[in-house]
Design an enzyme around this catalytic site. Sequence first.
Site, PDB file in Angstrom:
ATOM      1  N   LYS A 164       0.286  -1.190   0.143  1.00 38.66           N
ATOM      2  CA  LYS A 164      -0.112  -0.466   0.255  1.00 38.66           C
ATOM      3  C   LYS A 164       0.667   1.094   0.138  1.00 38.66           C
ATOM      4  O   LYS A 164       0.493   2.154  -0.509  1.00 38.66           O
ATOM      5  CB  LYS A 164      -0.792   0.019   0.919  1.00 38.66           C
ATOM      6  CG  LYS A 164      -1.273   1.445   0.943  1.00 38.66           C
ATOM      7  CD  LYS A 164      -2.706   1.119   2.675  1.00 38.66           C
ATOM      8  CE  LYS A 164      -3.636   2.726   2.577  1.00 38.66           C
ATOM      9  NZ  LYS A 164      -3.664   2.233   3.419  1.00 38.66           N
ATOM     10  N   GLU A 216      11.042  -4.199   4.372  1.00 41.52           N
ATOM     11  CA  GLU A 216      11.039  -5.455   4.161  1.00 41.52           C
ATOM     12  C   GLU A 216      10.636  -5.968   2.346  1.00 41.52           C
ATOM     13  O   GLU A 216      11.246  -6.788   1.769  1.00 41.52           O
ATOM     14  CB  GLU A 216      10.042  -6.614   4.801  1.00 41.52           C
ATOM     15  CG  GLU A 216      10.465  -6.603   6.256  1.00 41.52           C
ATOM     16  CD  GLU A 216      10.512  -5.823   6.944  1.00 41.52           C
ATOM     17  OE1 GLU A 216       9.096  -5.243   6.257  1.00 41.52           O
ATOM     18  OE2 GLU A 216       9.313  -6.551   7.815  1.00 41.52           O
ATOM     19  N   GLY A 267      -4.268  -1.958   5.362  1.00 37.03           N
ATOM     20  CA  GLY A 267      -3.666  -2.550   4.773  1.00 37.03           C
ATOM     21  C   GLY A 267      -4.750  -4.039   4.503  1.00 37.03           C
ATOM     22  O   GLY A 267      -4.534  -5.399   4.250  1.00 37.03           O
ATOM     23  N   ARG A 268      -5.040  -4.416   6.093  1.00 38.43           N
ATOM     24  CA  ARG A 268      -5.674  -5.624   7.127  1.00 38.43           C
ATOM     25  C   ARG A 268      -6.246  -5.684   5.961  1.00 38.43           C
ATOM     26  O   ARG A 268      -7.366  -7.579   6.031  1.00 38.43           O
ATOM     27  CB  ARG A 268      -5.189  -6.206   8.340  1.00 38.43           C
ATOM     28  CG  ARG A 268      -5.918  -4.725   8.777  1.00 38.43           C
ATOM     29  CD  ARG A 268      -5.980  -4.648  10.507  1.00 38.43           C
ATOM     30  NE  ARG A 268      -6.061  -3.739  11.276  1.00 38.43           N
ATOM     31  CZ  ARG A 268      -5.046  -2.753  11.056  1.00 38.43           C
ATOM     32  NH1 ARG A 268      -4.255  -2.429  10.607  1.00 38.43           N
ATOM     33  NH2 ARG A 268      -5.561  -1.883  12.208  1.00 38.43           N
ATOM     34  N   GLU A 323      -4.439  -6.494  15.103  1.00 33.37           N
ATOM     35  CA  GLU A 323      -3.593  -5.247  14.765  1.00 33.37           C
ATOM     36  C   GLU A 323      -4.749  -4.657  14.874  1.00 33.37           C
ATOM     37  O   GLU A 323      -4.920  -3.184  15.810  1.00 33.37           O
ATOM     38  CB  GLU A 323      -2.611  -5.319  13.418  1.00 33.37           C
ATOM     39  CG  GLU A 323      -1.930  -4.246  12.441  1.00 33.37           C
ATOM     40  CD  GLU A 323      -0.985  -4.535  11.896  1.00 33.37           C
ATOM     41  OE1 GLU A 323      -2.404  -3.912  10.508  1.00 33.37           O
ATOM     42  OE2 GLU A 323      -0.198  -4.533  11.464  1.00 33.37           O
ATOM     43  N   HIS A 376      -3.496 -33.375  18.589  1.00 31.34           N
ATOM     44  CA  HIS A 376      -2.308 -34.277  18.314  1.00 31.34           C
ATOM     45  C   HIS A 376      -1.060 -33.060  19.143  1.00 31.34           C
ATOM     46  O   HIS A 376      -0.013 -33.009  19.019  1.00 31.34           O
ATOM     47  CB  HIS A 376      -1.812 -35.343  17.284  1.00 31.34           C
ATOM     48  CG  HIS A 376      -2.777 -35.911  16.913  1.00 31.34           C
ATOM     49  ND1 HIS A 376      -2.782 -37.101  17.223  1.00 31.34           N
ATOM     50  CD2 HIS A 376      -3.748 -35.822  15.829  1.00 31.34           C
ATOM     51  CE1 HIS A 376      -4.146 -37.710  16.603  1.00 31.34           C
ATOM     52  NE2 HIS A 376      -4.660 -36.615  16.003  1.00 31.34           N
ATOM     53  N   LYS A 393       9.776  -0.074  14.308  1.00 30.58           N
ATOM     54  CA  LYS A 393      10.213  -0.239  12.723  1.00 30.58           C
ATOM     55  C   LYS A 393      11.127   1.153  12.472  1.00 30.58           C
ATOM     56  O   LYS A 393      12.588   1.204  11.839  1.00 30.58           O
ATOM     57  CB  LYS A 393       9.633   0.772  12.049  1.00 30.58           C
ATOM     58  CG  LYS A 393       8.775  -0.550  10.940  1.00 30.58           C
ATOM     59  CD  LYS A 393       7.316   0.186   9.928  1.00 30.58           C
ATOM     60  CE  LYS A 393       6.391  -0.316   9.808  1.00 30.58           C
ATOM     61  NZ  LYS A 393       4.781   0.558   9.003  1.00 30.58           N
TER      62      LYS A 393
HETATM   63  O1  F6P Z   1       2.531  -4.024  10.069  1.00 27.81           O
HETATM   64  C1  F6P Z   1       1.814  -2.401   9.469  1.00 27.81           C
HETATM   65  C2  F6P Z   1       1.513  -3.140   8.180  1.00 27.81           C
HETATM   66  O2  F6P Z   1       1.132  -1.381   7.122  1.00 27.81           O
HETATM   67  C3  F6P Z   1      -0.026  -3.814   8.006  1.00 27.81           C
HETATM   68  O3  F6P Z   1      -0.894  -3.423   8.162  1.00 27.81           O
HETATM   69  C4  F6P Z   1       0.167  -3.484   6.313  1.00 27.81           C
HETATM   70  O4  F6P Z   1      -0.835  -4.613   5.720  1.00 27.81           O
HETATM   71  C5  F6P Z   1       2.011  -4.186   6.154  1.00 27.81           C
HETATM   72  O5  F6P Z   1       2.370  -3.208   7.203  1.00 27.81           O
HETATM   73  C6  F6P Z   1       2.169  -4.190   4.622  1.00 27.81           C
HETATM   74  O6  F6P Z   1       2.321  -2.193   4.307  1.00 27.81           O
HETATM   75  P1  F6P Z   1       2.543  -2.031   3.215  1.00 27.81           P
HETATM   76  O7  F6P Z   1       1.050  -2.877   2.706  1.00 27.81           O
HETATM   77  O8  F6P Z   1       2.118  -0.759   2.973  1.00 27.81           O
HETATM   78  O9  F6P Z   1       3.514  -2.489   2.542  1.00 27.81           O
END
Ligand code: F6P
Length: 537
Positions: free
Chosen positions: A198, A204, A258-259, A344, A375, A503
Site C-alpha cells: 500500500k 521488507e 492494509g489488513r 492489529e 495431536h 521500525k
Molecule cells: O504491519 C503494519 C502494516 O502497515 C500492515 O498494516 C500492513 O498490512 C503491512 O504493514 C504492509 O504494509 P504495506 O502494504 O504498506 O507494505
Amino acid sequence: MILIDEISSISRHWDQTLTTLFKNDPGRASRFVAEGAGLRLDYSKHWLDCAVLSKLVDLLCTSDFLETRASMFAGDRINTTENRAVLHVGLRGKSTDNFTVDGAPVTPSVIQARNQAYGFAEDIRKGIFVGATGEAFTDVVNIGIGGSGLGPLTVAEALKPMIDGPKLHYVSNVDGAHLHDVLVTLDPRTTLILIASKTFTTQETMHNAAKAKQWISNVLGETAIAEHFAALSINVEAMRSFGIADTRMFRFWDWVGGRYSVWSTIGLSLMIAMGPEVFDRLLSGAREMDRHFQNAPADHNIPILMALIGIWYRNGFGLDTHAILPYEQRLHRFPAYLQQMEMESNGKRVDRAGEPLDYDTCPVIWGEPGTNGQHAFHQLLHQGTMVCPVDFILTANPINTDHESHSLLNANCLAQAEALAFGMSTDKVLEKMLADGWSRSDAIRLASHRTFPGNRPSSLIMMDALTPENLGALIAAYEHKVFTQGILWNINSYDQWGVELGKAQCNALRLGFESGDASKFSTSTQESLKWLLEKKY
Ligand code: F6P
C-alpha cells in the site's frame, strides 16, 4: 466504561454450565443458531441464555454502534487518528452501487481499477502479455507483507482447486531465505513479479523487491524490468521511481486498510491464477455478508453475535485467548490472517479520545487446522487450567477430495466440540474404568487424570463447501466482528501505531550492524550486537 462494567456485573451472576443449559432448554440447539450469506453459526455451546443475550444486545444498542456502522458504509472518516475513511466494503461494490468518501463517489474508480486489473490478469492468462523473451508467464511471485501478503496467500491456499493459471508464490519475510527458496525454483524468463505494498515504503517489501529486480536484470537485462514487474499500491511516485510502467500500476486508496485490502488490486495474484470470475465470486460472498451485517437483527446477525460472545468472555470472564480451528486444511493460513486482522485492529490500550483503558481489549488469537491441533495443543484445551473459547470452522462437502476423508474430518470436529462442552466426570471415568477391568485402586488413582471438566465453549461456523462466495462471506464476517468489538471497546480499530517504534529502532540498528556501534541502545542490545558481530563468518 459503563458498558464494559455492565458486562462484568452480569457475568458475576452467571452460574450455569453448558450441561445444565442444554438440560433445561431442549430447544437450545436450534434456538442459538444464526444463518446468513451461506454461513451457519451455531452458538448454542456458549455460556449464555436468552436473558444474557438480550442484555448484551441492549448494551450494543446503547453504544454508538448503529451510527458508526452507518458512518463506515457512508465513507465517513471513522479512522480518526489517521483522518481516513474505512471503506473496504466499497471494494466489493457493483457498478450500480454508490459508495462515497467525503460525499464524492468512489464506485466508478473502484470498478475502473478492478477492470484494469481484470484485463491485465486475462492478458497474462491468455499469454498476450509475455516476458522479455516472448515466453508466457508460468509463475507469479507476490512480494508483500502483512495484508499485502497474508491476504492473497490465505485466499490462494483456501481456493487452491480453482487455480488454473500461472503458479503462485508469496514472499514476505526480509529473511533472505524466503526469497531465495522461492526464486531458486523459478526461471526469470517465465516469472512475473508483483510488488504489493500500500505505502510502497515497507522495508521488507522494498528490500525483497530490489533483490528480485537484480535477479531479473542479471539474466534478462535492465530493460526486462518493465515487462516482468507490476505493482499494487497507492503510492504512484514510488512505483514510478522503482521503474514500474504506468500501465503496470494497479492502484487503490488510502481508505483501504492494509489488513482489509485483499478485495482491492492487492488481489491481483488471485485474479491472474484463478481468473476474474472467481475473484468476482469472492467479492459477491463478502457483499452478501455486508448486507447481512447491515440488515439482520442483532440476535440473528453472525458478526454481531461473534463480537458480543467474544466481549462476554473477554470482559465478563477475563479469558485471554481465542482459538480459530478450521477443520479444512486449505484454511491453514486463516488463523494467521485473523491474527493480523483482529490483533492489529483491536490490540489497543487507549480509547478513541486517547484516554488509557481500564478494561481489556483484543484477546490473543491463535490456531491451526484440525485435526493436526488435536495431536498438539488440544490437551490444554480439554484439561488445562485456562478456558479458551474456540471457533470451529467446517464444511459439509469437500472440494476435489473424497467424502470418506471429509466425514472423518467432520466427525473429529464435532467430537472435539462435544468433548469440550460436556466433558466426562470423575464418576463416569471410574465407572468406565471398572467396567473395562481396571482394579479399583488403579481406577481411583488415575481417575482425576482422565477426567474432562467440560463446560468449555465453542462456536461451529459451517458452510456447504469452501467456495469463493463462502470464503468471501467468512472473511467479511470476521471483519465486521472486529468492527463491532472496536465500537464496544471504544477504540480505533483502523490504525496500527504499535508497529512504528520497532521500525524506527530497526532503521537505527541497521547502521549498528555496519559500524559495530549501538551506544544509543540498551546494554543488552549492545552486548547482543557485539556477540553477533563476533560470531559473524
Ligand atoms: O504491519 C503494519 C502494516 O502497515 C500492515 O498494516 C500492513 O498490512 C503491512 O504493514 C504492509 O504494509 P504495506 O502494504 O504498506 O507494505
